[in-house]
Enzyme design. Sequence first.
Site, mmCIF file in Angstrom:
data_model
loop_
_atom_site.group_PDB
_atom_site.id
_atom_site.type_symbol
_atom_site.label_atom_id
_atom_site.label_comp_id
_atom_site.label_asym_id
_atom_site.label_seq_id
_atom_site.Cartn_x
_atom_site.Cartn_y
_atom_site.Cartn_z
ATOM 1 N N LYS A 220 -8.845 -4.707 0.216
ATOM 2 C CA LYS A 220 -8.407 -4.611 1.602
ATOM 3 C C LYS A 220 -9.228 -3.606 2.391
ATOM 4 O O LYS A 220 -9.916 -2.752 1.854
ATOM 5 C CB LYS A 220 -6.900 -4.306 1.670
ATOM 6 C CG LYS A 220 -6.061 -5.562 1.392
ATOM 7 C CD LYS A 220 -4.596 -5.355 1.585
ATOM 8 C CE LYS A 220 -3.855 -6.685 1.280
ATOM 9 N NZ LYS A 220 -2.407 -6.509 1.228
ATOM 10 N N ARG B 66 -1.215 -6.870 -7.350
ATOM 11 C CA ARG B 66 -1.731 -8.156 -6.857
ATOM 12 C C ARG B 66 -3.219 -7.982 -6.582
ATOM 13 O O ARG B 66 -3.595 -7.205 -5.698
ATOM 14 C CB ARG B 66 -0.969 -8.552 -5.586
ATOM 15 C CG ARG B 66 -1.398 -9.873 -4.966
ATOM 16 C CD ARG B 66 -0.589 -10.137 -3.690
ATOM 17 N NE ARG B 66 -0.975 -11.386 -3.047
ATOM 18 C CZ ARG B 66 -2.000 -11.506 -2.206
ATOM 19 N NH1 ARG B 66 -2.743 -10.457 -1.904
ATOM 20 N NH2 ARG B 66 -2.284 -12.678 -1.665
#
Length: 362
Positions: free
Chosen positions: A300, A335
């Site tokens: 991210k 995740r």
Amino acid sequence: MQRALYLRPVGIFPAPLEEQEETWGGLPLAGQRLRYAAVEVIDRDGARITRRIAALGDAFERDWGRHTLAASELMEAIGAPRARLGGLDLDEPRIMGIINVTPDSFSDGGDYDSARSAVEHGLRLAEEGAAILDIGGESTRPGAETVPVEEEIRRVIPVIEGLRARTDALISIDTRKAEVMARAAAAGADILNDVSALTHDPRALEVAAETGLPVILMHAQGDPETMNDNPQYEDVVLDVFDFLAKRIEACEAAGIPRSKLVVDPGIGFGKHLHHNVAVLAALSLYHGLGVPVLLGASRKKLIDHISDVPNPKDRVPGSLAAALAGAAQGVQIVRVHDVAATRQALSVWRACMYGTDQILTR
Ligand code: YH5
């Protein structure tokens, strides 16, 4: 209504071998092989927030005053072993592998070739050590546009069916739409993963309950199109806790028991860099919700912001660091895109944490 008291377990250490039980000290963390030595006591009275570290012990128990009930509930929630998730034990960190079936990913999404390569990719992730495969057909990246429901169904259902026929790994569906949830459940999905915590689609709560499947409730502020324009919090860490607590209550009221819920603070979803790092630094707080915690920081933007890595594919080292920091705070599910690398990192982390008594073959 805001809570007045929050407890964040700190001083998290590996529980020693069972024969040394008397000398353990600390308290157990969510049924994992981790214990905590102290808590950060966070008192919120409107905009006034005070924080102190309290070691566990007699004085600690006597000191709660008006917060006694809230404190004992939180301690109970922090310590209790978590229920299995679709049969999966969460007594140590598990890996959820990401399978994107959107035009901005490795496949174009929706056609036969895309489904086939997504299935192949998922099978590889399962082999590399993913206990859960998370299939998403709606891009919820910052700034992304919405996808019509038929298009999302066309992308994800063939992938779920294809994987269901060929792997025992758990399959989760990353969607905000009730119709996609119902179709995915019928196609063999094991878990619902909703980045809006069942708030986006007015039918989601009811439909999710009807499937009987476990649900991952993620915090986000705003919708993906605009969420990172101007996020506002009083205290991001505590506001996320309150939001997730409310969503757990809403699920229970709709007939989804707490034992089927997972929470996720939603890294990057309506959060600026300082919000994201505040949440990452305080992750163990969320064990007070009494359910497993999932962390999704893989590749991210915050990694770019922290470390100047514009290309997402170059963010694997930062992603591993976030996953390990999560594991050290007792996060049950990470995740990630890079399953093999994450598994290697977690295995070495575990050996460093627990030493020679740890089985190293996983
Ligand atoms: C999550 O955190 N995230 S979709 C931007 C990126 C990389 C990845 C390159 N679904 C989560 O993965 N579900 C998504 O920059 C999620 N938790 C849960 N539970 C966004 C994503 C991503 C976005």
